[in-house]
Each structure stands twice: as structure tokens, then as C-alpha cells.
Design an enzyme around this catalytic site. Structure first.
Site, short mmCIF file in Angstrom:
data_model
loop_
_atom_site.label_atom_id
_atom_site.label_comp_id
_atom_site.label_asym_id
_atom_site.label_seq_id
_atom_site.Cartn_x
_atom_site.Cartn_y
_atom_site.Cartn_z
N ARG A 1 0.77 -1.27 0.12
CA ARG A 1 0.11 -0.11 -0.02
C ARG A 1 0.74 1.32 -0.16
NH1 ARG A 1 -5.43 1.56 1.82
NH2 ARG A 1 -5.26 3.43 2.85
N HIS B 1 -6.76 1.34 -7.01
CA HIS B 1 -7.14 0.46 -5.68
C HIS B 1 -8.05 -0.86 -6.16
CE1 HIS B 1 -7.81 -0.14 -1.75
NE2 HIS B 1 -8.33 0.91 -1.18
N GLN C 1 -10.15 -3.01 -3.37
CA GLN C 1 -11.60 -1.96 -3.22
C GLN C 1 -12.51 -2.36 -4.08
OE1 GLN C 1 -12.43 0.02 0.07
NE2 GLN C 1 -14.24 -0.84 -1.12
N ASP D 1 -16.23 9.35 -2.98
CA ASP D 1 -14.88 9.07 -1.94
C ASP D 1 -14.61 10.44 -1.60
OD1 ASP D 1 -12.69 8.16 -1.04
OD2 ASP D 1 -11.33 7.93 -2.69
N CYS E 1 -16.11 3.81 -0.24
CA CYS E 1 -14.87 2.92 0.28
C CYS E 1 -14.25 3.21 1.58
CB CYS E 1 -13.87 2.99 -0.85
SG CYS E 1 -13.03 4.76 -0.74
N ARG F 1 -14.30 -6.47 1.50
CA ARG F 1 -12.79 -6.28 1.43
C ARG F 1 -12.02 -7.56 1.63
NH1 ARG F 1 -10.05 -1.50 1.22
NH2 ARG F 1 -8.37 -2.68 1.31
#
Length: 301
Positions: free
Chosen positions: A102, A129, A132, A219, A259, A287
Site C-alpha cells: 500500500r 485501488h 477495493q 470518495d 470505500c 474487502r
């Protein structure tokens, strides 16, 4: 599939295969059916960006699959003191069975894949991502039954989430509409892919994008590393909020997804968030299941 680096690399068949396996693993977990598919395997988790969901879901997922996860903070690794990524990749490839990273730059993920000899999983970069979005697609299919005839709408920053949702949504056959302010559009590579698809549209008018949408997503306006732009972005994104007016433009049974973490009263109102908490927190749970499926496909014998 050797790695999970970005959604652009995945075929529709690979996406559906991951989702089907994620559904199976979720069912087995809920019914107490063990699935130690990664017994004896180790996953190294490199974090150059902090996380709640990514760390807990990968670490828990490896445990449930019979394997072991190692938390590797960039502050604790030589990579954080200037060791080249290619050297880290070649060393870790001799110790462990897979790496989840990450980080900020997509190039770091790509370099790990190029120089290492084990599967690399993108846990988040500024470009993409994928973990996700696989969880998001899993959630959409759970609630809607299939992707056929659905319109997915994203409102907000053209960031890693927008990039990945556009690609993932189009690849499984949904229509995808996006509303972003000028100057905050998705990555050019993603736009090149999307604009070849007649199911894609982009506008700077959120109500236009949301019209007849089955799924609404958003987001935060300022992602990790953009804290210095918060004041500027609040001005740019004024009006790019999922609220009652946007919900009225979408279909009556429209899902809302986020998310997380969510900044209530910025990109989404507290009212809409709480009315759709069931979808949002199922998405967060998924997830775990989607990432377990990715790890099994990449790391199992």
C-alpha cells in the site's frame, strides 16, 4: 493472473472468477467451513500509507486461509532508508510467498512485480485501488443479482477509486457515468480505455451523471497525501455531494457505496450515509472476502 497490479490488467473472466471464489469463501466462513488453502504460506504486507481496512482484512484473511501475514512498515524496512525497490523485491521473494503493498507511486508496485519472483498485490496506489473495487463489484452483485443492465455513477475526485471503478464497471458490462470537476478528471490512461466504450460518460454536472443510476459511489475530496489541498478542494468540489437531490435523480432503489473513511457533509450527507449503511458496511466486509479470493488465486499451489 500472476499479480494484481491494476484493474486495467484484469480480464472480465478473471474478475468474475475472483468474485465467484469470494462468494464461495464468504459462504464457507459464515457456515463455519474451514478453508486452509494457504496453509504454510506467508504474505508480506508493506505499508507506506496508513490503513485500517487493508491491514485488518489482509491479516485476518491470511489467518483464515491457514497462512501467516507479516506487517512491514516502511519505517522498519531498508526500503524506507533508500534501498532500491528491485533489491527489496529480490530479497523478499526468497523469504515469503507473496507481497501486498500500500503505497503512493504505481511504479513501486510495478517494479516489485518486475524484479520479484512472487505474486504482488496492489493494496492501494495513487493510480489504482483494485482490491477495493473487487469488493465493490462483489457487493453490487450481491444486492442487485447481476451486472446486466445496471448503471453505476461515481461523483467526486477522479482519483484511484474513480480510475478503478470506471475500468472494473465497464469490464463487467455496466454503464458507467462519472461527474468530476475540471482539473480533477481520471487518469489519461483510464480515459483512453473508457472513451472507447459506448457505456461510458463523463460530465461536470453531478445531477446529469446520477440520472437513472442503480449505484451511486463517492470518495473523500482529499486523499492521503493531499492534506495540504483541503481548502482548495472544498471549493472545487462544492456541489459534488451525494445528497437527497442526487438520490432523487437516481432510480428509487439505487444503492449507495463508499470505500471509507467517509467525511459526512462533504462528499456525502450523514442522512444518505446512514440510510445506506447496510450497503456501505457490507462493502467494507467484502474487502476481506475479495482479497482472500485474490490471495488464493495468486498464492495457492
Amino acid at each position: 493472473m500472476k499479480h494484481l497490479l491494476k484493474m486495467l490488467d484484469m480480464s472480465q473472466e478473471e474478475i468474475i472468477d475472483i468474485l465467484n471464489l469470494a462468494d464461495q469463501l464468504k459462504y464457507e466462513l459464515k457456515h463455519g467451513i474451514p478453508h486452509p488453502m494457504l496453509k504454510g504460506k506467508s504474505l508480506g504486507m508493506i505499508f507506506q500509507k496508513a490503513s485500517t481496512r487493508t491491514r485488518v482484512s489482509f491479516e485476518t484473511g491470511m489467518y483464515q486461509l491457514g497462512g501467516h501475514a507479516l506487517f512491514l512498515s516502511a519505517d522498519d524496512l531498508q526500503i524506507g532508508r533508500g534501498e532500491p525497490v528491485e533489491d527489496t523485491a529480490r530479497v523478499l521473494s526468497r523469504y515469503i510467498d507473496g507481497i501486498m503493498i500500500r503505497t503512493f507511486a504505481q511504479k513501486e508496485v510495478e517494479d516489485l512485480a518486475e524484479y520479484g519472483s512472487i505474486p504482488i498485490i496492489n493494496g492501494l496506489t495513487d493510480l489504482s485501488h483494485p482490491c477495493q473495487v473487487l469488493a465493490d463489484l462483489m457487493t453490487i452483485r450481491e444486492f442487485k443479482g447481476s451486472f446486466d443492465g445496471l448503471k453505476m455513477c461515481y461523483i467526486g475526485d477522479g482519483n484511484n477509486m474513480a480510475n478503478s471503478l470506471i475500468v472494473g464497471g465497464l469490464k463487467v458490462g455496466m454503464q458507467v457515468s462519472v461527474a468530476c470537476p475540471e482539473g480533477y478528471r481520471p487518469d489519461p490512461m483510464v480515459m483512453d480505455f473508457a472513451q472507447k466504450d459506448p457505456g461510458f460518460s463523463i460530465t461536470n454536472v453531478p445531477l446529469e451523471a446520477a440520472k437513472d443510476a442503480d449505484i451511486l459511489l463517492t470518495d473523500v475530496w482529499a486523499s492521503m497525501g493531499q492534506e495540504g489541498e483541503i481548502a482548495k478542494r472544498r471549493i472545487a468540489f462544492a456541489g459534488y455531494q451525494i445528497n437527497d437531490e442526487i438520490m432523487a435523480a437516481a432510480k428509487p432503489d439505487a444503492m449507495v457505496m463508499h470505500c471509507l473513511p467517509a467525511h459526512r457533509e462533504e462528499e456525502i450527507t450523514a442522512k444518505v450515509f446512514e440510510e445506506h449503511a447496510k450497503e456501505i458496511f457490507e462493502e467494507a466486509e467484502n474487502r476481506l472476502h475479495a482479497q482472500k479470493a485474490v490471495m488464493v488465486r495468486l498464492m495457492a499451489d
